[in-house]
Scaffold this motif. Structure first.
Motif, PDB file in Angstrom:
ATOM      1  N   GLY A 174       0.805  -1.219   0.000  1.00  0.00           N
ATOM      2  CA  GLY A 174       0.000   0.000   0.000  1.00  0.00           C
ATOM      3  C   GLY A 174       0.833   1.262   0.000  1.00  0.00           C
ATOM      4  O   GLY A 174       0.347   2.335   0.332  1.00  0.00           O
ATOM      5  N   GLY A 175       2.096   1.113  -0.349  1.00  0.00           N
ATOM      6  CA  GLY A 175       2.989   2.266  -0.357  1.00  0.00           C
ATOM      7  C   GLY A 175       3.679   2.500   0.989  1.00  0.00           C
ATOM      8  O   GLY A 175       4.408   3.472   1.145  1.00  0.00           O
ATOM      9  N   ASN A 176       3.456   1.622   1.960  1.00  0.00           N
ATOM     10  CA  ASN A 176       4.084   1.775   3.272  1.00  0.00           C
ATOM     11  C   ASN A 176       5.001   0.578   3.525  1.00  0.00           C
ATOM     12  O   ASN A 176       4.562  -0.448   4.038  1.00  0.00           O
ATOM     13  CB  ASN A 176       3.035   1.875   4.371  1.00  0.00           C
ATOM     14  N   PRO A 177       6.289   0.710   3.208  1.00  0.00           N
ATOM     15  CA  PRO A 177       7.203  -0.416   3.362  1.00  0.00           C
ATOM     16  C   PRO A 177       7.426  -0.838   4.813  1.00  0.00           C
ATOM     17  O   PRO A 177       7.977  -1.906   5.062  1.00  0.00           O
ATOM     18  CB  PRO A 177       8.507   0.086   2.727  1.00  0.00           C
ATOM     19  N   ALA A 178       6.971  -0.040   5.780  1.00  0.00           N
ATOM     20  CA  ALA A 178       7.117  -0.406   7.188  1.00  0.00           C
ATOM     21  C   ALA A 178       6.116  -1.475   7.608  1.00  0.00           C
ATOM     22  O   ALA A 178       6.255  -2.073   8.672  1.00  0.00           O
ATOM     23  CB  ALA A 178       6.968   0.826   8.085  1.00  0.00           C
ATOM     24  N   LEU A 179       5.113  -1.743   6.775  1.00  0.00           N
ATOM     25  CA  LEU A 179       4.165  -2.816   7.092  1.00  0.00           C
ATOM     26  C   LEU A 179       4.861  -4.166   6.973  1.00  0.00           C
ATOM     27  O   LEU A 179       5.621  -4.395   6.031  1.00  0.00           O
ATOM     28  CB  LEU A 179       2.983  -2.809   6.116  1.00  0.00           C
ATOM     29  N   SER A 180       4.564  -5.043   7.897  1.00  0.00           N
ATOM     30  CA  SER A 180       5.084  -6.406   7.784  1.00  0.00           C
ATOM     31  C   SER A 180       4.168  -7.193   6.852  1.00  0.00           C
ATOM     32  O   SER A 180       3.017  -6.804   6.606  1.00  0.00           O
ATOM     33  CB  SER A 180       5.113  -7.076   9.162  1.00  0.00           C
ATOM     34  N   ASP A 181       4.676  -8.305   6.347  1.00  0.00           N
ATOM     35  CA  ASP A 181       3.840  -9.166   5.505  1.00  0.00           C
ATOM     36  C   ASP A 181       2.610  -9.629   6.285  1.00  0.00           C
ATOM     37  O   ASP A 181       1.515  -9.718   5.737  1.00  0.00           O
ATOM     38  CB  ASP A 181       4.637 -10.376   5.015  1.00  0.00           C
ATOM     39  N   ALA A 182       2.791  -9.920   7.578  1.00  0.00           N
ATOM     40  CA  ALA A 182       1.668 -10.371   8.403  1.00  0.00           C
ATOM     41  C   ALA A 182       0.608  -9.280   8.536  1.00  0.00           C
ATOM     42  O   ALA A 182      -0.594  -9.567   8.541  1.00  0.00           O
ATOM     43  CB  ALA A 182       2.163 -10.799   9.777  1.00  0.00           C
ATOM     44  N   GLN A 183       1.029  -8.024   8.621  1.00  0.00           N
ATOM     45  CA  GLN A 183       0.067  -6.927   8.695  1.00  0.00           C
ATOM     46  C   GLN A 183      -0.714  -6.794   7.394  1.00  0.00           C
ATOM     47  O   GLN A 183      -1.919  -6.562   7.415  1.00  0.00           O
ATOM     48  CB  GLN A 183       0.786  -5.610   9.013  1.00  0.00           C
ATOM     49  N   VAL A 184      -0.023  -6.941   6.279  1.00  0.00           N
ATOM     50  CA  VAL A 184      -0.701  -6.866   4.987  1.00  0.00           C
ATOM     51  C   VAL A 184      -1.705  -8.008   4.862  1.00  0.00           C
ATOM     52  O   VAL A 184      -2.851  -7.809   4.459  1.00  0.00           O
ATOM     53  CB  VAL A 184       0.309  -6.880   3.817  1.00  0.00           C
ATOM     54  N   GLU A 185      -1.279  -9.207   5.223  1.00  0.00           N
ATOM     55  CA  GLU A 185      -2.167 -10.363   5.154  1.00  0.00           C
ATOM     56  C   GLU A 185      -3.412 -10.153   6.018  1.00  0.00           C
ATOM     57  O   GLU A 185      -4.538 -10.415   5.574  1.00  0.00           O
ATOM     58  CB  GLU A 185      -1.432 -11.625   5.606  1.00  0.00           C
ATOM     59  N   ALA A 186      -3.222  -9.661   7.230  1.00  0.00           N
ATOM     60  CA  ALA A 186      -4.359  -9.427   8.125  1.00  0.00           C
ATOM     61  C   ALA A 186      -5.317  -8.397   7.533  1.00  0.00           C
ATOM     62  O   ALA A 186      -6.546  -8.532   7.640  1.00  0.00           O
ATOM     63  CB  ALA A 186      -3.864  -8.960   9.488  1.00  0.00           C
ATOM     64  N   THR A 187      -4.772  -7.397   6.880  1.00  0.00           N
ATOM     65  CA  THR A 187      -5.605  -6.344   6.306  1.00  0.00           C
ATOM     66  C   THR A 187      -6.378  -6.855   5.101  1.00  0.00           C
ATOM     67  O   THR A 187      -7.572  -6.568   4.955  1.00  0.00           O
ATOM     68  CB  THR A 187      -4.745  -5.121   5.934  1.00  0.00           C
ATOM     69  N   VAL A 188      -5.735  -7.617   4.235  1.00  0.00           N
ATOM     70  CA  VAL A 188      -6.422  -8.188   3.075  1.00  0.00           C
ATOM     71  C   VAL A 188      -7.562  -9.087   3.551  1.00  0.00           C
ATOM     72  O   VAL A 188      -8.691  -9.000   3.042  1.00  0.00           O
ATOM     73  CB  VAL A 188      -5.459  -8.951   2.151  1.00  0.00           C
ATOM     74  N   LYS A 189      -7.287  -9.926   4.535  1.00  0.00           N
ATOM     75  CA  LYS A 189      -8.328 -10.821   5.044  1.00  0.00           C
ATOM     76  C   LYS A 189      -9.463 -10.026   5.672  1.00  0.00           C
ATOM     77  O   LYS A 189     -10.637 -10.380   5.513  1.00  0.00           O
ATOM     78  CB  LYS A 189      -7.729 -11.807   6.044  1.00  0.00           C
ATOM     79  N   TRP A 190      -9.138  -8.942   6.362  1.00  0.00           N
ATOM     80  CA  TRP A 190     -10.178  -8.089   6.944  1.00  0.00           C
ATOM     81  C   TRP A 190     -11.023  -7.476   5.824  1.00  0.00           C
ATOM     82  O   TRP A 190     -12.267  -7.468   5.903  1.00  0.00           O
ATOM     83  CB  TRP A 190      -9.565  -6.991   7.810  1.00  0.00           C
ATOM     84  N   MET A 191     -10.361  -6.991   4.784  1.00  0.00           N
ATOM     85  CA  MET A 191     -11.094  -6.370   3.668  1.00  0.00           C
ATOM     86  C   MET A 191     -12.046  -7.370   3.017  1.00  0.00           C
ATOM     87  O   MET A 191     -13.221  -7.059   2.791  1.00  0.00           O
ATOM     88  CB  MET A 191     -10.098  -5.793   2.640  1.00  0.00           C
TER      89      MET A 191
END
Length: 109
Positions: free
Chosen positions: A87-104
Motif C-alpha cells: 500500500g505504499g508503506n514499506p514499514a508494514l510487515s507481511d503479516a500486517q498486509v495479510e491481516a488487512t487483506v483478510k479483513w477487507m
C-alpha cells in the motif's frame, strides 16, 4: 551504574525498533485499513476496488493468497491500475498486509 545504563539502552533500542514497524505492529486489519488503505479503497482512486462485492467479483475466484501476494509485492492489472507494494508503506510487515487483506475480504458489502 553500568547495569542501569545497559537497561536504559536496551529500552531505547526496543522503542526505536517498535517505531520502525507500522502502526505499532498491530495485526488488526481494520486499524491498518483505516490508517492507510481507506484513501484508495473507499474512493476507488486509481481503480482500487471499493469494499463492495461487485468490485471484487473478478478477484475473489482466484482466492485470497493471490490477493495477499499482490498487496505485499505490488501489482499492475491488465487495465493499468496499480496496487503499490504494501500500500505504499514499506514499514508494514507481511503479516500486517495479510491481516488487512483478510479483513477487507471479510468486510465486503
Amino acid at each position: 551504574t553500568g547495569a542501569a545504563a545497559m537497561a536504559s539502552a536496551a529500552e531505547a533500542a526496543k522503542s526505536a525498533a517498535a517505531s520502525q514497524v507500522a502502526y505499532g505492529g498491530t495485526l488488526d486489519g481494520s486499524v491498518i485499513f483505516g490508517n492507510l488503505c481507506t484513501g484508495c479503497h473507499t474512493s476507488g482512486a486509481a481503480g482500487a476496488p471499493k469494499l463492495e462485492k461487485a468490485a471484487w467479483a473478478a478477484r475473489l475466484p482466484e482466492g485470497v493468497p493471490p490477493l495477499i501476494s499482490h498487496a505485499i509485492n505490488g501489482y499492475q492489472g491488465p487495465d493499468g491500475n496499480m496496487m503499490p507494494a504494501k500500500g505504499g508503506n514499506p514499514a508494514l510487515s507481511d503479516a500486517q498486509v495479510e491481516a488487512t487483506v483478510k479483513w477487507m475480504v471479510g468486510n465486503l458489502k
